[in-house]
Every structure is written in structure tokens, then in C-alpha cells.
Design a protein around this motif. Structure first.
Motif, PDB file in Angstrom:
ATOM      1  N   LEU A   2       0.835  -1.189   0.000  1.00 16.04           N
ATOM      2  CA  LEU A   2       0.000   0.000   0.000  1.00 16.04           C
ATOM      3  C   LEU A   2       0.876   1.247   0.000  1.00 16.04           C
ATOM      4  N   TRP A   3       0.526   2.171  -0.869  1.00 18.31           N
ATOM      5  CA  TRP A   3       1.210   3.462  -0.914  1.00 18.31           C
ATOM      6  C   TRP A   3       0.227   4.513  -1.377  1.00 18.31           C
ATOM      7  N   ARG A   4      -0.177   5.389  -0.438  1.00 17.80           N
ATOM      8  CA  ARG A   4      -1.175   6.411  -0.705  1.00 17.80           C
ATOM      9  C   ARG A   4      -2.453   5.769  -1.248  1.00 17.80           C
ATOM     10  N   ASN A   5      -2.858   6.156  -2.479  1.00 19.49           N
ATOM     11  CA  ASN A   5      -4.081   5.594  -3.056  1.00 19.49           C
ATOM     12  C   ASN A   5      -3.819   4.365  -3.925  1.00 19.49           C
ATOM     13  N   PHE A   6      -2.603   3.809  -3.852  1.00 15.80           N
ATOM     14  CA  PHE A   6      -2.235   2.670  -4.670  1.00 15.80           C
ATOM     15  C   PHE A   6      -2.238   1.403  -3.812  1.00 15.80           C
ATOM     16  N   HIS A   7      -2.878   0.380  -4.314  1.00 14.06           N
ATOM     17  CA  HIS A   7      -2.916  -0.917  -3.633  1.00 14.06           C
ATOM     18  C   HIS A   7      -2.427  -1.987  -4.621  1.00 14.06           C
ATOM     19  N   PHE A   8      -1.175  -2.419  -4.452  1.00  8.26           N
ATOM     20  CA  PHE A   8      -0.584  -3.441  -5.308  1.00  8.26           C
ATOM     21  C   PHE A   8      -0.774  -4.812  -4.653  1.00  8.26           C
ATOM     22  N   PHE A   9      -1.068  -5.810  -5.462  1.00  5.89           N
ATOM     23  CA  PHE A   9      -1.226  -7.168  -4.930  1.00  5.89           C
ATOM     24  C   PHE A   9      -0.836  -8.172  -5.998  1.00  5.89           C
ATOM     25  N   GLY A  10      -0.543  -9.387  -5.587  1.00  5.49           N
ATOM     26  CA  GLY A  10      -0.160 -10.415  -6.550  1.00  5.49           C
ATOM     27  C   GLY A  10      -0.018 -11.771  -5.908  1.00  5.49           C
ATOM     28  N   GLU A  11       0.022 -12.772  -6.759  1.00 11.07           N
ATOM     29  CA  GLU A  11       0.204 -14.153  -6.309  1.00 11.07           C
ATOM     30  C   GLU A  11       0.896 -14.932  -7.419  1.00 11.07           C
ATOM     31  N   THR A  12       1.862 -15.745  -7.033  1.00 12.80           N
ATOM     32  CA  THR A  12       2.608 -16.562  -7.995  1.00 12.80           C
ATOM     33  C   THR A  12       2.717 -17.977  -7.453  1.00 12.80           C
ATOM     34  N   ALA A  13       2.543 -18.948  -8.338  1.00 14.17           N
ATOM     35  CA  ALA A  13       2.597 -20.356  -7.931  1.00 14.17           C
ATOM     36  C   ALA A  13       3.310 -21.174  -8.996  1.00 14.17           C
ATOM     37  N   VAL A  14       3.919 -22.271  -8.554  1.00 16.50           N
ATOM     38  CA  VAL A  14       4.603 -23.210  -9.443  1.00 16.50           C
ATOM     39  C   VAL A  14       4.102 -24.609  -9.113  1.00 16.50           C
ATOM     40  N   GLY A  19       5.382 -25.825 -14.070  1.00 16.34           N
ATOM     41  CA  GLY A  19       4.502 -24.842 -14.691  1.00 16.34           C
ATOM     42  C   GLY A  19       4.315 -23.631 -13.797  1.00 16.34           C
ATOM     43  N   LEU A  20       4.308 -22.459 -14.400  1.00 17.94           N
ATOM     44  CA  LEU A  20       4.228 -21.197 -13.663  1.00 17.94           C
ATOM     45  C   LEU A  20       2.881 -20.518 -13.886  1.00 17.94           C
ATOM     46  N   ALA A  21       2.366 -19.911 -12.822  1.00 17.81           N
ATOM     47  CA  ALA A  21       1.151 -19.095 -12.907  1.00 17.81           C
ATOM     48  C   ALA A  21       1.339 -17.883 -12.017  1.00 17.81           C
ATOM     49  N   THR A  22       1.032 -16.707 -12.552  1.00 15.96           N
ATOM     50  CA  THR A  22       1.174 -15.487 -11.768  1.00 15.96           C
ATOM     51  C   THR A  22       0.031 -14.536 -12.071  1.00 15.96           C
ATOM     52  N   LEU A  23      -0.422 -13.834 -11.028  1.00 12.10           N
ATOM     53  CA  LEU A  23      -1.535 -12.893 -11.124  1.00 12.10           C
ATOM     54  C   LEU A  23      -1.144 -11.652 -10.333  1.00 12.10           C
ATOM     55  N   ASN A  24      -1.128 -10.482 -10.979  1.00  8.60           N
ATOM     56  CA  ASN A  24      -0.675  -9.257 -10.331  1.00  8.60           C
ATOM     57  C   ASN A  24      -1.580  -8.103 -10.734  1.00  8.60           C
ATOM     58  N   GLY A  25      -1.870  -7.230  -9.754  1.00  9.39           N
ATOM     59  CA  GLY A  25      -2.815  -6.161 -10.046  1.00  9.39           C
ATOM     60  C   GLY A  25      -2.586  -4.913  -9.227  1.00  9.39           C
ATOM     61  N   LEU A  26      -3.408  -3.910  -9.543  1.00  9.61           N
ATOM     62  CA  LEU A  26      -3.353  -2.611  -8.887  1.00  9.61           C
ATOM     63  C   LEU A  26      -4.763  -2.064  -8.755  1.00  9.61           C
ATOM     64  N   LEU A  27      -5.100  -1.600  -7.533  1.00  9.39           N
ATOM     65  CA  LEU A  27      -6.338  -0.875  -7.290  1.00  9.39           C
ATOM     66  C   LEU A  27      -5.973   0.581  -7.031  1.00  9.39           C
ATOM     67  N   LEU A  28      -6.613   1.483  -7.758  1.00  5.27           N
ATOM     68  CA  LEU A  28      -6.242   2.889  -7.696  1.00  5.27           C
ATOM     69  C   LEU A  28      -7.493   3.744  -7.512  1.00  5.27           C
ATOM     70  N   ALA A  29      -7.511   4.509  -6.413  1.00 10.89           N
ATOM     71  CA  ALA A  29      -8.613   5.436  -6.156  1.00 10.89           C
ATOM     72  C   ALA A  29      -8.150   6.841  -6.509  1.00 10.89           C
ATOM     73  N   VAL A  30      -8.542   7.305  -7.680  1.00 14.04           N
ATOM     74  CA  VAL A  30      -8.144   8.638  -8.135  1.00 14.04           C
ATOM     75  C   VAL A  30      -8.909   9.723  -7.379  1.00 14.04           C
ATOM     76  N   ASP A  31     -10.167   9.422  -7.054  1.00 13.16           N
ATOM     77  CA  ASP A  31     -11.064  10.380  -6.426  1.00 13.16           C
ATOM     78  C   ASP A  31     -12.128   9.563  -5.688  1.00 13.16           C
ATOM     79  N   PRO A  32     -12.801  10.132  -4.680  1.00  9.37           N
ATOM     80  CA  PRO A  32     -13.875   9.379  -4.032  1.00  9.37           C
ATOM     81  C   PRO A  32     -14.950   8.896  -4.991  1.00  9.37           C
ATOM     82  N   LYS A  33     -15.036   9.509  -6.161  1.00  3.47           N
ATOM     83  CA  LYS A  33     -16.042   9.119  -7.141  1.00  3.47           C
ATOM     84  C   LYS A  33     -15.453   8.396  -8.349  1.00  3.47           C
TER      85      LYS A  33
END
Length: 293
Positions: A2-14, A19-33
């Protein structure tokens, strides 16, 4: 992270075979709306996880590489706009797709809540993907782009603390790169009765549908007994009715009863093999008893 309005997350498995699988994302709140979501997935074709429920176009988390972008905007009071774009590709063969393929899925929904007891939304969705060409007579299957689109209007009214009505009209279109367009339409009316002090509650629906083929089918969620998830397809021409009754005779006991019947006006038999019904309608009965100790 977490950093300010940025929420980074991810998961990686073998898996055991490397075999590799990875999932990575970002949630960003620019404004309350205004908020955005970004998600990238990469599943190698040899990754194995038999009981996974992945964020993916495929049923299993393998043979897929895709990017998802979503947005939520509340421009004015009582109005909400949701949208997403999902672009993906499959580097190897998959079910009904005898070559590497790619696709894209887009959705736009506008919701409006004029009153506390009334809410409605309009939704448009379209998806294009590569599949084996239908009715192909050559020795080798080849891919063609198939597009399925739908437009839905949904209205929900809470008449009282006991009764809620839900109405929906939805149309669907299916077309191939080398074929004609197939269409479908479905309407339904739900009645939900749930009194606060009564041991009895029920849900019921009556639906009418008319589609050119199974390709233009329309899905709709249905209420069912506890722990049962039901989203049947509505296709061909006919009607469907179901009712779910819940009875709580004692504080630690619940009883569910469900009856559903689908009628097809353009069919004389339903299903094949051991599941074939020599009639133009099919009925389903389900019951469940839960006792809490």
C-alpha cells in the motif's frame, strides 16, 4: 503493498512439473467518485491446479495470458457507471479451438437509483474470440472470430419490507466471421416474499425466451436451495417457471423446497441418452433439510 491511493497485490505459484502461474494487479482510487483496477494474468500451458477457481477466460488456470482494466465512476448523485475491458490470448490449443487464439471482452453498465426502494441498470456486453469455424467440412479445423453481444435492462422495486419485485429484459446477438447473425430475447418477472417475523419465505420467477439457436442463449441467475448455485441457459423458444420455499419451523431447523419447469414450444424431445425426456417440458424437484446443533 500500500502506498497512498495505490494498492498493489499479486500471487505466484509453481506446480510440481515446473509450470508457472502469476496474477498481479493494482487498485487505484483517483477520487472518491473515480476508481480503477488493473490486473495481469499469465498462466503457462503446463501449469496444473485441478481445483482452482481462477480469474481467467478458461475454466482452469493454464494456457492464458491476459490484461484486465476496470473503472468505476459516480458522475452525479444516484448514477453509477461501471466498465471493463479484458484482452487475452491462448498460446496453445483448447476446447473447440484447434489453434492458438485470442479474444476480447468489454462491458459497460449504467446504474440509476432514483428512490431508496427503486434501482435499475442498463448493461451492454460484447465478447469476440477465436473458435473452430462452425459447420466446417474441410479435413483441418480453422478458426474464425465469433462475437456474442447482449443488452440488458434490469429493474428492482422494493414494494415493502416483505415484497420485492425484479424485472428484466435482455437481448443477445451471436455472429461468426463467415456466417449470419443469430438473435435471442428473454424477459422474466421475479417475486421475492420474505417477511421479517414469519417462518415462511419464497422466491418465484416466470420467464419467456425465444432464441434462434443455442449460440444466442441467455444466462440468468436463479435462487436455489442452500449451497446450490444455479445459472441455467435460456435457449430456443419457450417458458420457465420456478419457486423456492424456505420454512423454518424451529430456531435450529431449516427446510428448502424447489420446483422448476421448462417448456419448449419448438421441441418434442429434450436431452440425449439416459437423460432424454420424450416430452416438450422438463421438471426439477429439489429438497434440503438443515439442522444446526
Amino acid at each position: 503493498f500500500l502506498w497512498r491511493n495505490f494498492h498493489f497485490f499479486g500471487e505466484t505459484a509453481v506446480s510440481d512439473n515446473g509450470g508457472l502461474a502469476t496474477l498481479n494487479g493494482l487498485l487505484l482510487a483517483v477520487d472518491p467518485k473515480v476508481s480503477f483496477s488493473f490486473l495481469h494474468r499469465y498462466y503457462q500451458r503446463n501449469y496444473q491446479s485441478l481445483f482452482a477457481v481462477p480469474f481467467a477466460e478458461s475454466t482452469l488456470p493454464n494456457n492464458e495470458n491476459g490484461t484486465f482494466i476496470g473503472a468505476f465512476i459516480k458522475p452525479i448523485r444516484k448514477v453509477e457507471i461501471s466498465a471493463y475491458a479484458d484482452v487475452y490470448k491462448h498460446p496453445w490449443l483448447r476446447f473447440l479451438t484447434d489453434a492458438p487464439s485470442h479474444g476480447a471482452d468489454y462491458l459497460l453498465q449504467v446504474s440509476y437509483k432514483p428512490l431508496r426502494a427503486v434501482e435499475m441498470y442498463m448493461r451492454f456486453r460484447t465478447e469476440t474470440k477465436g473458435r473452430n469455424q462452425p459447420n466446417n467440412i474441410t479435413q483441418t479445423d480453422y478458426l474464425s472470430n465469433q462475437t456474442r453481444s447482449s443488452l440488458r435492462f434490469h429493474l428492482q422495486c422494493k414494494l415493502s419490507n416483505t415484497v420485492t419485485l425484479k424485472s428484466r429484459v435482455e437481448g443477445a446477438w451471436f455472429k461468426t466471421q463467415n456466417g449470419s447473425t443469430e438473435r435471442g430475447v428473454m424477459i422474466y418477472q421475479d417475486i421475492n416474499f420474505k417477511p421479517l417475523s414469519s417462518p415462511v419465505s419464497f422466491n418465484t420467477r416466470f420467464a419467456l425466451f425465444d432464441t434462434d439457436s443455442y449460440n444466442a442463449r441467455i444466462y440468468a441467475y436463479e435462487n436455489d436451495v442452500l449451497y446450490v448455485f444455479s445459472v441455467p441457459p435460456y435457449y430456443n423458444r419457450g417458458s420457465r417457471f420456478y419457486a423456492v420455499l424456505r420454512y423454518t419451523p424451529f430456531k435450529n431447523m431449516d427446510i428448502w423446497l424447489r420446483y422448476a419447469q421448462t417448456y419448449w414450444a419448438d421441441q418434442k424431445t429434450i436431452g440425449t441418452g439416459p437423460e432424454q425426456v420424450n416430452a416438450n417440458h422438463r421438471s426439477e424437484v429439489r429438497a434440503m433439510l438443515r439442522v444446526k446443533f
